[in-house]
Design a protein around this motif. Structure first.
Motif, PDB file in Angstrom:
ATOM      1  N   PHE A   6       0.807  -1.230   0.000  1.00 39.54           N
ATOM      2  CA  PHE A   6       0.000   0.000   0.000  1.00 39.54           C
ATOM      3  C   PHE A   6       0.830   1.266   0.000  1.00 39.54           C
ATOM      4  O   PHE A   6       1.791   1.398   0.758  1.00 39.54           O
ATOM      5  CB  PHE A   6      -0.834   0.080   1.288  1.00 39.54           C
ATOM      6  N   ASP A   7       0.361   2.221  -0.790  1.00 38.83           N
ATOM      7  CA  ASP A   7       0.770   3.599  -0.590  1.00 38.83           C
ATOM      8  C   ASP A   7      -0.035   4.066   0.633  1.00 38.83           C
ATOM      9  O   ASP A   7      -1.046   3.461   0.983  1.00 38.83           O
ATOM     10  CB  ASP A   7       0.395   4.410  -1.839  1.00 38.83           C
ATOM     11  N   LEU A   8       0.417   5.124   1.280  1.00 35.07           N
ATOM     12  CA  LEU A   8      -0.303   5.611   2.466  1.00 35.07           C
ATOM     13  C   LEU A   8      -1.136   6.857   2.167  1.00 35.07           C
ATOM     14  O   LEU A   8      -2.368   6.848   2.254  1.00 35.07           O
ATOM     15  CB  LEU A   8       0.717   5.902   3.576  1.00 35.07           C
ATOM     16  N   ASP A   9      -0.427   7.955   1.801  1.00 33.70           N
ATOM     17  CA  ASP A   9      -1.103   9.244   1.615  1.00 33.70           C
ATOM     18  C   ASP A   9      -2.112   9.179   0.474  1.00 33.70           C
ATOM     19  O   ASP A   9      -1.742   8.920  -0.671  1.00 33.70           O
ATOM     20  CB  ASP A   9      -0.071  10.341   1.285  1.00 33.70           C
ATOM     21  N   GLY A  10      -3.377   9.393   0.790  1.00 37.14           N
ATOM     22  CA  GLY A  10      -4.406   9.390  -0.253  1.00 37.14           C
ATOM     23  C   GLY A  10      -5.019   8.029  -0.508  1.00 37.14           C
ATOM     24  O   GLY A  10      -5.968   7.918  -1.286  1.00 37.14           O
ATOM     25  N   VAL A  11      -4.471   6.979   0.116  1.00 33.24           N
ATOM     26  CA  VAL A  11      -5.052   5.641  -0.046  1.00 33.24           C
ATOM     27  C   VAL A  11      -5.662   5.174   1.276  1.00 33.24           C
ATOM     28  O   VAL A  11      -6.814   4.740   1.322  1.00 33.24           O
ATOM     29  CB  VAL A  11      -4.002   4.612  -0.540  1.00 33.24           C
ATOM     30  N   ILE A 168      -1.227  -0.753  -4.391  1.00 41.82           N
ATOM     31  CA  ILE A 168      -2.389   0.157  -4.387  1.00 41.82           C
ATOM     32  C   ILE A 168      -1.934   1.598  -4.222  1.00 41.82           C
ATOM     33  O   ILE A 168      -1.187   1.914  -3.305  1.00 41.82           O
ATOM     34  CB  ILE A 168      -3.380  -0.205  -3.254  1.00 41.82           C
ATOM     35  N   GLU A 169      -2.395   2.456  -5.090  1.00 42.75           N
ATOM     36  CA  GLU A 169      -1.902   3.836  -5.195  1.00 42.75           C
ATOM     37  C   GLU A 169      -2.984   4.839  -5.577  1.00 42.75           C
ATOM     38  O   GLU A 169      -3.951   4.487  -6.245  1.00 42.75           O
ATOM     39  CB  GLU A 169      -0.871   3.895  -6.334  1.00 42.75           C
ATOM     40  N   ASP A 170      -2.755   6.102  -5.218  1.00 39.96           N
ATOM     41  CA  ASP A 170      -3.634   7.176  -5.708  1.00 39.96           C
ATOM     42  C   ASP A 170      -2.870   8.131  -6.627  1.00 39.96           C
ATOM     43  O   ASP A 170      -3.446   9.072  -7.156  1.00 39.96           O
ATOM     44  CB  ASP A 170      -4.224   7.990  -4.544  1.00 39.96           C
ATOM     45  N   ALA A 171      -1.560   7.898  -6.778  1.00 41.93           N
ATOM     46  CA  ALA A 171      -0.731   8.817  -7.561  1.00 41.93           C
ATOM     47  C   ALA A 171      -0.396   8.229  -8.931  1.00 41.93           C
ATOM     48  O   ALA A 171      -0.156   7.023  -9.051  1.00 41.93           O
ATOM     49  CB  ALA A 171       0.575   9.096  -6.814  1.00 41.93           C
TER      50      ALA A 171
HETATM   51 MG    MG Z   1      -0.476   8.674  -2.344  1.00 40.72          MG
END
Ligand code: MG
Ligand code: BG6
Length: 222
Positions: A6-11, A168-171
């Motif tokens: 996992f990505d952290l920020d935004g996920v 898993i990412e939001d970027a």
């Molecule tokens: Mg992120």
């Protein structure tokens, strides 16, 4: 699939919004204004690289010495650290507690691959530090996202081959990193920003293990 990285920020939590606010405040102070669209290019990018991109966007790359740049980045980080003191377990994004539980119940290992040096503090505040089998330390890496190094390191720490990992990412830079690592990429965000992901959802409460595994099967990934 044996691991989820996992990505952290935004996920897992909406710290992407805090990063945006802290950079925007710094930008305004030095006469560079930018919007959320430009901010997409900062997601997943390290602190110093984010500053470089903001300065380039405002045509001010040449206006600061290396020392001054370090000072500007430190100033942003102080504001950011102030914002994250508010974080509690209530700030896990919708559906995330259930999603993490589902993964754990299925004996799938989990790691964090965040570019943030503040990640351990945030994980503690969210009360989920113990859920993860490994947390990659970004200070030990040579290259930032979109380079796959951080995701490959996560897989290595878990002892799982990359092709048995989901990232898993939001970027946009994060999806590129997962793809380059040879993992199955899951995006959280608009279809436009997540267009390179193998599978994506718009909101975290749409993340389910079954949905991801089915998408991976459809793409003949499994
Ligand atoms: Mg992120
Ligand atoms: C990433 C964020 O997770 O961490 C970026 O998406 C941020 O916006 C980067 O710049 C570095 O974070 P920090 O906390 O070390 O400044």
């Amino acid at each position: 699939m044996k691991a989820f990285i996992f990505d952290l920020d935004g996920v897992l939590t909406d710290t992407a919004e805090f990063h945006y606010r802290a950079w925007k405040k710094l930008g305004e102070r030095i006469g560079i204004s930018f919007d959320r669209e430009f901010n997409e290019q900062l997601k997943g990018i390290s602190r110093m690289e984010s500053l470089e991109r903001i300065l380039a966007y405002g045509n001010k790359e040449e206006e600061f010495t290396e020392e001054e740049k370090k000072q500007l980045a430190a100033e942003k980080n102080e504001d950011y650290k102030e914002l994250i003191t508010q974080i509690t377990p209530e700030d896990l994004l919708p559906g995330i507690p259930e999603f993490l539980e589902e993964i754990k119940e299925n004996d799938i290992r989990m790691a964090i691959a965040s570019a943030s040096r503040n990640a351990p503090v945030i994980l503690e505040r969210l009360g989920i530090m113990e859920e993860f089998d490994a947390i990659v330390d970004p200070a030990q890496l040579q290259r930032g996202k979109p380079d796959p190094e951080i995701f490959l390191k996560g897989a290595e720490l878990l002892g799982v081959p990359p092709n048995e990992c989901v990232g898993i990412e939001d970027a946009e830079a994060g999806i590129e990193a997962i793809n380059a690592a040879g993992m199955f990429s899951v995006g959280v965000g608009t279809p436009q920003s997540m267009k390179d992901a193998d599978y994506s959802v718009e909101h975290t409460d749409q993340l389910t293990l079954a949905g991801i595994l089915e998408a991976a099967r459809e793409k003949q990934y499994l």
